[in-house]
Every structure is written in C-alpha cells, then in structure tokens.
Motif scaffolding. Structure first.
Motif, short mmCIF file in Angstrom:
data_model
loop_
_atom_site.label_atom_id
_atom_site.label_comp_id
_atom_site.label_asym_id
_atom_site.label_seq_id
_atom_site.Cartn_x
_atom_site.Cartn_y
_atom_site.Cartn_z
N ASP A 272 0.87 -1.14 -0.12
CA ASP A 272 0.07 0.06 0.09
C ASP A 272 0.84 1.08 0.00
O ASP A 272 2.11 1.38 -0.44
CB ASP A 272 -1.02 0.07 1.16
CG ASP A 272 -1.95 -1.02 1.23
OD1 ASP A 272 -2.25 -1.48 0.04
OD2 ASP A 272 -2.35 -1.60 2.11
N SER A 273 0.41 2.20 0.23
CA SER A 273 1.19 3.69 0.29
C SER A 273 1.91 3.57 1.63
O SER A 273 2.86 4.54 1.61
CB SER A 273 0.13 4.78 0.46
OG SER A 273 -0.70 4.74 1.89
N SER A 274 2.20 2.78 2.52
CA SER A 274 3.12 2.66 3.68
C SER A 274 3.54 1.41 3.91
O SER A 274 2.66 0.26 3.42
CB SER A 274 2.36 3.36 4.99
OG SER A 274 1.18 2.59 5.33
N ILE A 275 4.50 1.14 4.62
CA ILE A 275 5.14 -0.16 4.83
C ILE A 275 5.74 -0.15 6.23
O ILE A 275 6.19 0.74 6.82
CB ILE A 275 6.20 -0.55 3.73
CG1 ILE A 275 6.42 -2.10 3.77
CG2 ILE A 275 7.39 0.24 3.80
CD1 ILE A 275 7.26 -2.62 2.86
N ASP A 276 5.50 -1.34 6.83
CA ASP A 276 5.67 -1.63 8.25
C ASP A 276 7.39 -2.14 8.14
O ASP A 276 7.48 -2.98 7.52
CB ASP A 276 4.99 -2.88 9.05
CG ASP A 276 3.57 -2.03 9.23
OD1 ASP A 276 3.32 -0.78 9.34
OD2 ASP A 276 2.59 -2.96 9.54
N VAL A 277 8.06 -1.26 9.16
CA VAL A 277 9.52 -1.77 9.19
C VAL A 277 9.68 -2.15 10.83
O VAL A 277 9.70 -1.37 11.65
CB VAL A 277 10.62 -0.58 8.92
CG1 VAL A 277 12.02 -1.14 9.10
CG2 VAL A 277 10.09 -0.26 7.50
N VAL A 292 19.38 0.12 10.74
CA VAL A 292 18.28 -0.72 10.29
C VAL A 292 18.41 -1.23 8.87
O VAL A 292 18.34 -0.04 8.10
CB VAL A 292 16.72 -0.60 10.58
CG1 VAL A 292 15.77 -1.70 10.19
CG2 VAL A 292 16.60 -0.49 12.09
N ASN A 293 18.75 -2.49 8.37
CA ASN A 293 18.86 -2.80 6.92
C ASN A 293 17.38 -3.01 6.63
O ASN A 293 16.69 -4.09 6.92
CB ASN A 293 19.75 -3.90 6.81
CG ASN A 293 20.08 -4.10 5.28
OD1 ASN A 293 19.10 -4.63 4.86
ND2 ASN A 293 21.36 -4.22 5.23
N LEU A 294 16.95 -2.07 5.79
CA LEU A 294 15.70 -2.37 5.18
C LEU A 294 15.39 -3.72 4.46
O LEU A 294 14.38 -4.34 4.54
CB LEU A 294 15.18 -1.12 4.09
CG LEU A 294 15.29 0.15 5.03
CD1 LEU A 294 14.76 1.42 3.94
CD2 LEU A 294 14.16 0.07 6.23
N GLY A 295 16.37 -4.03 3.81
CA GLY A 295 16.33 -5.44 2.97
C GLY A 295 15.98 -6.56 3.90
O GLY A 295 15.17 -7.40 3.65
N ASP A 296 16.80 -6.46 5.03
CA ASP A 296 16.63 -7.63 5.90
C ASP A 296 15.46 -7.58 6.78
O ASP A 296 14.72 -8.41 7.01
CB ASP A 296 17.78 -7.56 6.90
CG ASP A 296 19.26 -7.97 6.47
OD1 ASP A 296 19.20 -8.48 5.39
OD2 ASP A 296 20.20 -7.63 6.86
N ALA A 297 15.11 -6.00 6.94
CA ALA A 297 13.64 -5.97 7.85
C ALA A 297 12.67 -6.30 6.98
O ALA A 297 11.52 -6.66 7.49
CB ALA A 297 13.97 -4.73 8.54
N LEU A 298 12.60 -6.11 5.70
CA LEU A 298 11.30 -6.17 4.84
C LEU A 298 11.14 -7.71 4.16
O LEU A 298 10.21 -7.98 3.77
CB LEU A 298 11.22 -5.13 3.83
CG LEU A 298 11.21 -3.84 4.37
CD1 LEU A 298 11.31 -2.77 3.29
CD2 LEU A 298 9.94 -3.57 5.28
N SER A 309 19.28 1.36 3.74
CA SER A 309 19.19 1.55 5.46
C SER A 309 18.84 2.74 5.97
O SER A 309 18.87 3.85 5.39
CB SER A 309 20.72 1.03 6.08
OG SER A 309 21.50 1.78 5.71
N ILE A 310 18.41 2.73 7.15
CA ILE A 310 18.08 3.97 7.83
C ILE A 310 18.63 3.91 9.33
O ILE A 310 18.67 2.76 9.93
CB ILE A 310 16.44 4.11 7.61
CG1 ILE A 310 15.75 3.19 8.53
CG2 ILE A 310 15.90 4.30 6.54
CD1 ILE A 310 14.29 3.22 8.83
N SER A 311 18.73 5.12 9.91
CA SER A 311 19.00 5.21 11.38
C SER A 311 17.81 5.52 12.05
O SER A 311 17.16 6.47 11.87
CB SER A 311 20.16 6.33 11.55
OG SER A 311 20.49 6.38 12.83
#
Length: 361
Positions: A272-277, A292-298, A309-311
């Motif tokens: 959808d328009s948003s995604i849970d991390v 947080v590595n977004l690839g691993d998280a998602l 990734s994001i801080s």
C-alpha cells in the motif's frame, strides 16, 4: 722477311686464321648469347602449386536439394613455371560435379575439371565425393525465443520480446523439413542483467529431441530485443517494535520518513502507500541509535530499497512521566466524579422543591 710479308700467301694465311677465329667465336656460347640462354632455361623450368578451388554443381538446384559435398577442394597443378603462376593467380578453370543424370538418393561422384591448359598436369583431392540428392522443399517458420530468466538480477522482469523478422524461410530436403519441430533463437543473457537485451542472434532449426536439422535458413540471424525492467513505488515507513524482552517502553524515530521500494509487479502491487519496518529491541536496555537494513527488515516483501538502510533513534520512555501522567488522569477523573455528584444533588433539591410546591397546592 719483307718478301714473305708482301707475298700473297701471307695474306691468305692471315685471312684463314681470322676466318677460323670468327667461326669458333660464333659457335662458342659467350656474352652475346647469355640473354637467349636465360630465356630458354626459364621456359623449361617446371613448377608445382596447390590451389583451394570452389566446387561447382551441375544439377537442377531449384528442384533438388544436394548435400554431402565440400564447398572447396584442393587441386595440385604442375608444369612450366610461368604457366603455373598465371593459373594460380587467375584461377581460370572450373572444378565441378556432374549430377544432371543422377536420381534421388546417395551417389559417389568423381570431381572433374575444365579450363586447365593442356601443358599442365594436375591431381584433385578428394578425387571422389558422396552426395545426397533429395527433393527440394521450402517452408516458412515463426521464430521462437528461448532464454534463461534466472540470468535476470533480483526483482527484474522481462517485457514483451521483439523479434525481427518474426519468420524465416527454411529450405532443405523434404525429409529434413518434416523433422523440424520448431525454429528458435537462444540469446545468452549475462548473469545479473539489469538493462534491455538488444542483439543479433543465430537461428536454429531443431527436431523434437532438440537436435539441429540439416537445412538452410534465410536469414541466418534475427534481431532480438528483450525489455528488462523493475517496478518501484514511493512509500512511507511505519516503525514497529519487535522483540522487546526488557519490558521497558520505547519510542522510535527516524529522519527518513519515505523510501522507494523496488521489486516485481506482484511485490509492488501488494504494497500500500505505507510499509511496516520492524525494529528489533531484543538487546536494547537504554536509549540508543540503531541502523536498520531495510532489505533484511522487509524480507521477501521487496527486492531492494532506496535508501538501503535507515538510522533509528530508540528512546527509553521516562517512568516518572508515565506516573505523573497517570496521576493527572486519576485526579481529573475524581474531579469529574465530584462534579457529577454535585449535579445530582442539585437535581435532587430541585426535584424536592418541586414536590413541596405541588403539596402546597
């Protein structure tokens, strides 16, 4: 002495000597005859040369399809040097197979020549060839494209494949044409390809077992274009706590509010328009920052993201603040209850007063 010199016999003797000298001079090879001698020697020197010459067919090639013969054969010529050199340079002769009077099937035929100078001797290798004569047939086939999709980079997909021309003309023996199961091109995509494939590819005629059929294809190559793309979408992120074993409360914040996600069409359509991390708090005991590595998280939800990734700032919630907040909420509730009781008393007095008035009446 004077008498001898002045006598006619003396002059006759001198004349005879001169005549004999001239005779021997002319008869013996000398400087004057060198050129003629060289020319004579050159004309008698022999030479040998080997030539790769094309082999021609004398047959009705519009009606029959002929296989089994080499395109070129070797002919070794020998003779006067000048003639051999000229023949090698000009190749003004023919090597051929005469198939005009032969029927359908296999035949062992001698290679013949025409046009060679009679002063030359020659030998042809091979001297005989075995040819297969079959009824000729021509048919058009649509070109299929067969490629390995596993060569694509993760998340990338192919669009509609373009082949130009889409049909090829196949010519061969009727028995061979019947063996064709499909005509195909097999482009080899580089491993991990991320951009459109655009090349000329060799065409093959294959039987039902995938083996090449002995036919002629026109054209022999076709242009293949395979669009390779990846879907993407800009979405907002929702930071979610995961694995908090300490029982403490935390707040999660990040300067990055939106990311672009990439993946297959199905993956992007499911978002959808948003995604849970999810943010793992298993080992967190105090306020801190975590990358947080977004690839691993998602996981498998997407192929990759930008940024990758994001801080995240993890802040421990203050317990006193929670207690004060709770106390204020309790006080507010008590005050509300008191107001409610007063209101009830007032309502009761009002009711009693009304009842007294009614009694008086």
């Amino acid at each position: 002495m004077k008498k001898i010199i002045n006598s006619n016999y003396f002059y006759a003797f001198i004349s005879l000597c001169c005549a004999l000298w001239l005779f021997f001079f002319v008869s013996t090879p000398g400087v004057g005859s060198t050129r003629d001698s060289n020319q004579s020697n050159t004309s008698t020197v022999t030479k040998k040369a080997t030539i790769n010459a094309p082999l021609q067919l004398q047959a009705d090639v519009d009606k029959y399809y002929i296989t089994g013969y080499p395109e070129k054969v070797k002919i070794t010529i020998e003779g006067p040097a000048a003639l051999v050199t000229a023949t090698k340079n000009t190749q003004n002769f023919n090597l051929y197979l005469n198939l005009r009077d032969l029927s359908i099937g296999q035949h062992r035929v001698q290679i013949k020549e025409s046009g060679l100078n009679s002063e030359l001797t020659y030998s042809i290798k091979p001297k005989y060839v075995t040819v297969n004569i079959q009824k000729r047939e021509t048919k058009k086939f649509t070109v299929d494209v067969d490629y390995n999709k596993e060569s694509l980079a993760t998340g990338y997909e192919t669009g509609t494949v373009d082949v130009s021309p889409q049909e090829v003309t196949v010519t061969g023996a009727a028995s061979e044409i019947e063996k064709i199961n499909r005509v195909v091109v097999k482009p080899i995509l580089p491993k991990g390809i991320k951009s459109t494939f655009d090349q000329e590819v060799l065409v093959q005629a294959l039987d039902k077992n995938g083996k090449t059929v002995n036919v002629t294809l026109d054209p022999q190559t076709v242009h293949v274009k395979i669009p390779i793309t990846i879907q993407s979408k800009q979405v907002s992120i929702n930071l979610k706590q995961k694995g908090n074993s300490s029982g403490n409360g935390y707040t999660l914040e990040s300067d990055v509010k939106n990311v672009r996600v990439f993946g297959t069409k199905d993956q992007i359509d499911d978002i959808d328009s948003s995604i849970d991390v999810p943010v793992d708090l298993s080992n967190v005991t105090e306020s801190t920052k975590k990358t947080v590595n977004l690839g691993d998280a998602l996981g498998s939800k997407v192929s990759f993201t930008d940024p990758t990734s994001i801080s995240v700032t993890i802040s421990k919630t203050n317990s006193n603040t929670l207690a004060n907040t709770t106390g204020n909420q309790t006080s507010s509730t008590s005050s509300s209850d008191s107001d409610s009781d007063d209101s009830s008393s007032s309502d009761s007095s009002s009711t009693n007063s009304t009842n007294d008035n009614n009694d008086s009446e």
